[in-house]
Enzyme design. Structure first.
Site, mmCIF file in Angstrom:
data_model
loop_
_atom_site.group_PDB
_atom_site.id
_atom_site.type_symbol
_atom_site.label_atom_id
_atom_site.label_comp_id
_atom_site.label_asym_id
_atom_site.label_seq_id
_atom_site.Cartn_x
_atom_site.Cartn_y
_atom_site.Cartn_z
ATOM 1 C CG ASP A 10 22.150 3.499 60.846
ATOM 2 O OD1 ASP A 10 22.377 3.293 62.049
ATOM 3 O OD2 ASP A 10 23.038 3.565 59.981
ATOM 4 C CD GLU B 120 22.667 0.269 66.457
ATOM 5 O OE1 GLU B 120 22.433 -0.533 65.537
ATOM 6 O OE2 GLU B 120 23.741 0.849 66.599
ATOM 7 C CG ASP C 204 24.610 4.772 56.547
ATOM 8 O OD1 ASP C 204 25.012 5.163 57.638
ATOM 9 O OD2 ASP C 204 25.321 4.731 55.523
#
Length: 172
Positions: free
Chosen positions: A7, A67, A141
């Site tokens: 992340d 992501e 996170d």
């Protein structure tokens, strides 16, 4: 299959390394990488690069999952900084010759919770349950990174494509 979810962020990068074996998920390691907020951006990016490169070398993942970058019109500066960090992570992954997979946030949420617009709290609870963890990973996170890894594991388990060649994610 070892899956490393990352992340990205400029200050805190969450990561989660899971093992997918016989359709079972096991957390190998999870944590955060931090850069020093007092340093200039170029030094922070160098710190991130060195730490992510070391993580990849130590973890030896089969795939790294990020992501897709999302930009909200109210906070474009945040997206720009996130893009810097994400770019450095992509460079480290490429230099270690590891496959990189990208998923949109809605696909991650849907894969983990069944809802494409799930809340952070729903994701945290579901990740904790799916991985049989004693407590919710902190900070968020770390949970987000584990959710990325779980998403890719789900894609591999429900795909006819051999696990050594994961399918390309949406948008790539």
């Amino acid at each position: 299959m070892r899956i490393l979810g990352i992340d990205p962020g400029l200050g805190i990068i969450g990561y989660g390394l899971i093992d997918l074996s016989d359709r079972q998920l096991k957390v190998i390691e999870a944590g955060v990488i931090r850069s020093n907020a007092k340093h200039k951006i170029e030094k922070r990016l160098a710190q991130i690069y060195a730490k992510v490169l070391r993580l990849i070398k130590d973890a030896v993942p089969d795939v790294v999952v990020l992501e897709n970058l999302y930009s909200h019109y109210k906070h474009p500066r945040t997206s720009i900084f996130m893009g810097h960090a994400r770019g450095i992570i992509c460079l480290a992954v490429e230099q270690e010759k590891v496959e990189l997979i990208n998923y949109p946030s809605t696909r991650v949420k849907k894969a983990v919770t069944g809802r494409g617009h799930a809340s952070k709290q729903q994701i945290q609870r579901t990740v904790t349950n799916l991985l049989n963890l004693e407590r919710i990973p902190e900070p968020v996170d770390v949970t987000d990174a584990l959710a990325l890894a779980i998403t890719h594991a789900n894609v591999c388990m429900h795909s006819e494509i051999p696990k050594t060649r994961p399918p390309k994610a949406d948008g790539f």
